[in-house]
Write a protein that holds these residues in place. Sequence first.
Motif, PDB file in Angstrom:
ATOM      1  N   VAL A   1       0.778  -1.457   0.080  1.00 17.00           N
ATOM      2  CA  VAL A   1       0.090  -0.273   0.052  1.00 17.00           C
ATOM      3  C   VAL A   1       1.205   1.401  -0.017  1.00 17.00           C
ATOM      4  CG1 VAL A   1      -2.017   1.317   1.142  1.00 17.00           C
ATOM      5  CG2 VAL A   1      -1.789  -1.504   1.471  1.00 17.00           C
ATOM      6  N   LEU A   2       0.286   2.019  -0.974  1.00 19.69           N
ATOM      7  CA  LEU A   2       1.464   3.156  -0.952  1.00 19.69           C
ATOM      8  C   LEU A   2       0.297   4.389  -0.258  1.00 19.69           C
ATOM      9  CD1 LEU A   2       3.125   2.967  -4.488  1.00 19.69           C
ATOM     10  CD2 LEU A   2       4.126   2.869  -2.615  1.00 19.69           C
ATOM     11  N   VAL A   3       0.896   5.683   0.517  1.00 19.44           N
ATOM     12  CA  VAL A   3       0.133   6.490   0.273  1.00 19.44           C
ATOM     13  C   VAL A   3       0.986   8.117   0.302  1.00 19.44           C
ATOM     14  CG1 VAL A   3      -0.160   7.952   2.574  1.00 19.44           C
ATOM     15  CG2 VAL A   3      -0.120   5.578   2.779  1.00 19.44           C
ATOM     16  N   PHE A   4       0.099   8.693   0.084  1.00 17.50           N
ATOM     17  CA  PHE A   4      -0.002  10.562  -0.758  1.00 17.50           C
ATOM     18  C   PHE A   4      -0.260  10.957  -0.245  1.00 17.50           C
ATOM     19  CE2 PHE A   4       1.024   6.666  -4.252  1.00 17.50           C
ATOM     20  CZ  PHE A   4       1.905   7.004  -4.311  1.00 17.50           C
ATOM     21  N   GLU A   5       0.403  12.418   0.576  1.00 21.63           N
ATOM     22  CA  GLU A   5      -0.310  13.117   1.294  1.00 21.63           C
ATOM     23  C   GLU A   5       0.203  14.473   0.531  1.00 21.63           C
ATOM     24  OE1 GLU A   5       0.873  12.348   5.370  1.00 21.63           O
ATOM     25  OE2 GLU A   5       1.989  11.185   4.832  1.00 21.63           O
TER      26      GLU A   5
END
Length: 213
Positions: free
Chosen positions: A187-191
């Motif tokens: 899972v990749l999280v972008f902010e």
Amino acid sequence: MIFTRNFKIILSTFSCFLASVFSLLIFLLLSAPKPEILSFTIKDIYLEVGESTNIDYDINFYDAEIFFSISNSSIAKLDGNKVTAIGEGETYLRGSATYNGQVCYAGCKIIVTSPPKSSYHFEIVILSDNGSYFENNTIFMNNSLAFTISVYDDKNVLQDLTDIKFDTNFVQQEFKTFFISPNYEGVLVFELPSINYYFEIFVKNLNKIAKNG
């Protein structure tokens, strides 16, 4: 006797005259126009943070001298007759009016609320022509992968991605293109801190799926 009678007549006449003059004075005093009393009211103010408005007030002498002040300057600030909302909360606006020796005071509430939060959505475009694709919030990756990200608000306005953050152990960025490390799954999280928005992308490796299948 004649003198006494004449004196009484004169005295009675003079008394009637004085009574008439006094009655006339009373009549003139009562019928004289009374000066108008200064009247001053201010309407309550409702704003969202960042908005401004002119103070809406009523006064019966428009050349009166008026002064305003705000109780809590952390909620709203004053610039002449204009109020600007600074922070969420409630404060009080005081006003004083002076005209021809008369002084009148008025006040109103200033209620400041936060603007509704914008909602955002993102779009992924796969650039690699190797069978990789994006579906149901999941990137299905075949070996290497290049893709772009676009973020829009609820008015479909494209957002600036300058401050975008992500895990650089698995994702690299070159200009507007992003690259995922080969063989990665997870899972990749972008902010985006500037708009307080983040999103997640699932990554599936097609080679591993084929082997397990």
